[in-house]
Design an enzyme around this catalytic site. Sequence first.
Site, PDB file in Angstrom:
ATOM      1  N   ASP A 194       1.658   9.597  -9.230  1.00  0.00           N
ATOM      2  CA  ASP A 194       0.537   8.673  -9.024  1.00  0.00           C
ATOM      3  C   ASP A 194      -0.756   9.479  -9.100  1.00  0.00           C
ATOM      4  O   ASP A 194      -1.264   9.728 -10.187  1.00  0.00           O
ATOM      5  CB  ASP A 194       0.748   7.961  -7.683  1.00  0.00           C
ATOM      6  CG  ASP A 194      -0.254   6.850  -7.424  1.00  0.00           C
ATOM      7  OD1 ASP A 194      -0.760   6.265  -8.397  1.00  0.00           O
ATOM      8  OD2 ASP A 194      -0.537   6.560  -6.254  1.00  0.00           O
TER       9      ASP A 194
ATOM     10  N   PHE B  66       1.363  -1.652  -8.201  1.00  0.00           N
ATOM     11  CA  PHE B  66       2.214  -1.128  -7.134  1.00  0.00           C
ATOM     12  C   PHE B  66       3.636  -1.591  -7.372  1.00  0.00           C
ATOM     13  O   PHE B  66       3.921  -2.784  -7.376  1.00  0.00           O
ATOM     14  CB  PHE B  66       1.716  -1.554  -5.762  1.00  0.00           C
ATOM     15  CG  PHE B  66       2.355  -0.734  -4.676  1.00  0.00           C
ATOM     16  CD1 PHE B  66       1.810   0.495  -4.310  1.00  0.00           C
ATOM     17  CD2 PHE B  66       3.511  -1.162  -4.045  1.00  0.00           C
ATOM     18  CE1 PHE B  66       2.406   1.280  -3.338  1.00  0.00           C
ATOM     19  CE2 PHE B  66       4.125  -0.384  -3.076  1.00  0.00           C
ATOM     20  CZ  PHE B  66       3.566   0.833  -2.721  1.00  0.00           C
ATOM     21  N   VAL B  67       4.537  -0.629  -7.569  1.00  0.00           N
ATOM     22  CA  VAL B  67       5.922  -0.966  -7.918  1.00  0.00           C
ATOM     23  C   VAL B  67       6.890  -0.573  -6.802  1.00  0.00           C
ATOM     24  O   VAL B  67       6.626   0.345  -6.024  1.00  0.00           O
ATOM     25  CB  VAL B  67       6.342  -0.284  -9.241  1.00  0.00           C
ATOM     26  CG1 VAL B  67       5.611  -0.893 -10.418  1.00  0.00           C
ATOM     27  CG2 VAL B  67       6.123   1.225  -9.193  1.00  0.00           C
TER      28      VAL B  67
ATOM     29  N   LYS C  33       2.289   6.756 -13.482  1.00  0.00           N
ATOM     30  CA  LYS C  33       1.315   5.670 -13.500  1.00  0.00           C
ATOM     31  C   LYS C  33       0.074   6.087 -14.276  1.00  0.00           C
ATOM     32  O   LYS C  33      -0.471   7.153 -14.065  1.00  0.00           O
ATOM     33  CB  LYS C  33       0.924   5.323 -12.052  1.00  0.00           C
ATOM     34  CG  LYS C  33       0.997   3.849 -11.752  1.00  0.00           C
ATOM     35  CD  LYS C  33       0.453   3.553 -10.381  1.00  0.00           C
ATOM     36  CE  LYS C  33       1.553   3.211  -9.415  1.00  0.00           C
ATOM     37  NZ  LYS C  33       1.002   2.763  -8.115  1.00  0.00           N
TER      38      LYS C  33
ATOM     39  N   ARG D 273      13.735  -0.347  -1.418  1.00  0.00           N
ATOM     40  CA  ARG D 273      14.256   0.839  -2.118  1.00  0.00           C
ATOM     41  C   ARG D 273      15.589   0.572  -2.802  1.00  0.00           C
ATOM     42  O   ARG D 273      15.944   1.221  -3.787  1.00  0.00           O
ATOM     43  CB  ARG D 273      14.471   1.999  -1.132  1.00  0.00           C
ATOM     44  CG  ARG D 273      13.214   2.589  -0.548  1.00  0.00           C
ATOM     45  CD  ARG D 273      13.546   3.919   0.110  1.00  0.00           C
ATOM     46  NE  ARG D 273      12.529   4.362   1.048  1.00  0.00           N
ATOM     47  CZ  ARG D 273      11.434   5.031   0.721  1.00  0.00           C
ATOM     48  NH1 ARG D 273      11.180   5.306  -0.536  1.00  0.00           N
ATOM     49  NH2 ARG D 273      10.569   5.412   1.646  1.00  0.00           N
TER      50      ARG D 273
ATOM     51  N   GLY E 110      11.922   8.642  -1.861  1.00  0.00           N
ATOM     52  CA  GLY E 110      11.822   7.913  -3.128  1.00  0.00           C
ATOM     53  C   GLY E 110      12.737   8.418  -4.229  1.00  0.00           C
ATOM     54  O   GLY E 110      13.095   7.688  -5.150  1.00  0.00           O
TER      55      GLY E 110
ATOM     56  N   ASP F  37       9.405   2.292  -2.455  1.00  0.00           N
ATOM     57  CA  ASP F  37       9.323   1.386  -1.307  1.00  0.00           C
ATOM     58  C   ASP F  37       7.925   0.844  -1.059  1.00  0.00           C
ATOM     59  O   ASP F  37       6.932   1.343  -1.592  1.00  0.00           O
ATOM     60  CB  ASP F  37       9.735   2.133  -0.037  1.00  0.00           C
ATOM     61  CG  ASP F  37       8.637   3.077   0.430  1.00  0.00           C
ATOM     62  OD1 ASP F  37       8.204   3.919  -0.382  1.00  0.00           O
ATOM     63  OD2 ASP F  37       8.176   2.944   1.581  1.00  0.00           O
TER      64      ASP F  37
ATOM     65  N   ASP G 130      10.105  10.111  -7.577  1.00  0.00           N
ATOM     66  CA  ASP G 130      10.162   8.772  -8.140  1.00  0.00           C
ATOM     67  C   ASP G 130       8.975   8.481  -9.053  1.00  0.00           C
ATOM     68  O   ASP G 130       9.133   7.904 -10.116  1.00  0.00           O
ATOM     69  CB  ASP G 130      10.265   7.712  -7.020  1.00  0.00           C
ATOM     70  CG  ASP G 130       9.246   7.903  -5.900  1.00  0.00           C
ATOM     71  OD1 ASP G 130       8.384   8.808  -6.005  1.00  0.00           O
ATOM     72  OD2 ASP G 130       9.314   7.147  -4.914  1.00  0.00           O
TER      73      ASP G 130
HETATM   74  P1  IMP Z   1       0.820  10.982  -5.383  1.00  0.00           P
HETATM   75  O1  IMP Z   1       0.802  12.148  -4.442  1.00  0.00           O
HETATM   76  O2  IMP Z   1      -0.401  10.151  -5.279  1.00  0.00           O
HETATM   77  O3  IMP Z   1       1.153  11.343  -6.803  1.00  0.00           O
HETATM   78  O4  IMP Z   1       1.901   9.995  -4.827  1.00  0.00           O
HETATM   79  C1  IMP Z   1       3.213  10.103  -5.069  1.00  0.00           C
HETATM   80  C2  IMP Z   1       3.955   9.323  -4.012  1.00  0.00           C
HETATM   81  O5  IMP Z   1       3.286   8.109  -3.651  1.00  0.00           O
HETATM   82  C3  IMP Z   1       5.284   8.918  -4.559  1.00  0.00           C
HETATM   83  O6  IMP Z   1       6.267   9.874  -4.235  1.00  0.00           O
HETATM   84  C4  IMP Z   1       5.539   7.586  -3.895  1.00  0.00           C
HETATM   85  O7  IMP Z   1       6.217   7.812  -2.678  1.00  0.00           O
HETATM   86  C5  IMP Z   1       4.184   7.029  -3.578  1.00  0.00           C
HETATM   87  N1  IMP Z   1       3.754   5.988  -4.544  1.00  0.00           N
HETATM   88  C6  IMP Z   1       2.795   6.074  -5.469  1.00  0.00           C
HETATM   89  N2  IMP Z   1       2.667   4.941  -6.179  1.00  0.00           N
HETATM   90  C7  IMP Z   1       3.615   4.115  -5.694  1.00  0.00           C
HETATM   91  C8  IMP Z   1       4.016   2.759  -6.034  1.00  0.00           C
HETATM   92  O8  IMP Z   1       3.505   2.093  -6.945  1.00  0.00           O
HETATM   93  N3  IMP Z   1       5.029   2.247  -5.286  1.00  0.00           N
HETATM   94  C9  IMP Z   1       5.661   2.933  -4.300  1.00  0.00           C
HETATM   95  N4  IMP Z   1       5.316   4.185  -3.956  1.00  0.00           N
HETATM   96  C10 IMP Z   1       4.306   4.773  -4.649  1.00  0.00           C
HETATM   97 MG    MG Z   2       7.745   9.433  -2.483  1.00  0.00          MG
END
Ligand code: IMP
Ligand code: MG
Length: 171
Positions: free
Chosen positions: A97, A146-147, A125, A159, A38, A153, A94
């Site tokens: 979340d 969801f973006v 987010k 991407r 990402g 991706d 990227d």
């Molecule tokens: P986290 O561990 O939940 O913070 O997730 C981070 C990872 O989830 C990012 O590096 C993205 O690869 C993926 N991710 C989270 N939200 C999105 C979204 O809205 N679109 C695409 N990928 C996402």
């Molecule tokens: Mg990622």
Amino acid sequence: MEVLIPADRIYARVDELAAEIVRVYDGRPVTVVGILTGCLMFTADLIRRIDLPLRVAFITASSYRGETFIAGKLEIRDELLPDIAGKHVLLLDDILDTGKTLTRVVALLIDRGAASVKVGVLLRKIGRQEVPFEPDFVGFTIPDKFVVGYGLDFNDEYRHLPFVGVLQPGE
Ligand code: IMP
Ligand code: MG
């Protein structure tokens, strides 16, 4: 697809982030570590604007979302990571979340002996974070949608889009 952040706004903001990073590191060499895949566009665009002694490295993290929007098990691979002992690391992803990926990767970098770890994300987010985590550099805060695009991706598609768009379920 609904465009959430057009390409020109992304580029303008990446410019500002680069200027902020140059100011904070103040001439110190930085090792940029991108979280694949990402981080692709964000890393490529950002480092071209950073006028500091700089190395680039990558680490891989995947959370196997499969066919759904629900995050699965997190796997981190560090075969591509060089020796970072004593280095000032700027970790790039990227999107922030739940915060689980960045928390795990920061711990790994500290474990590998990084002198410091700062974190930059293109997107943050709102209302999704499950673990407390404060990034040092944030491009945009976005609503809980969801973006895709600009590196982000869905099942490895989208991407390449130059903008960040909202993917509607079923699209
Ligand atoms: P986290 O561990 O939940 O913070 O997730 C981070 C990872 O989830 C990012 O590096 C993205 O690869 C993926 N991710 C989270 N939200 C999105 C979204 O809205 N679109 C695409 N990928 C996402
Ligand atoms: Mg990622």
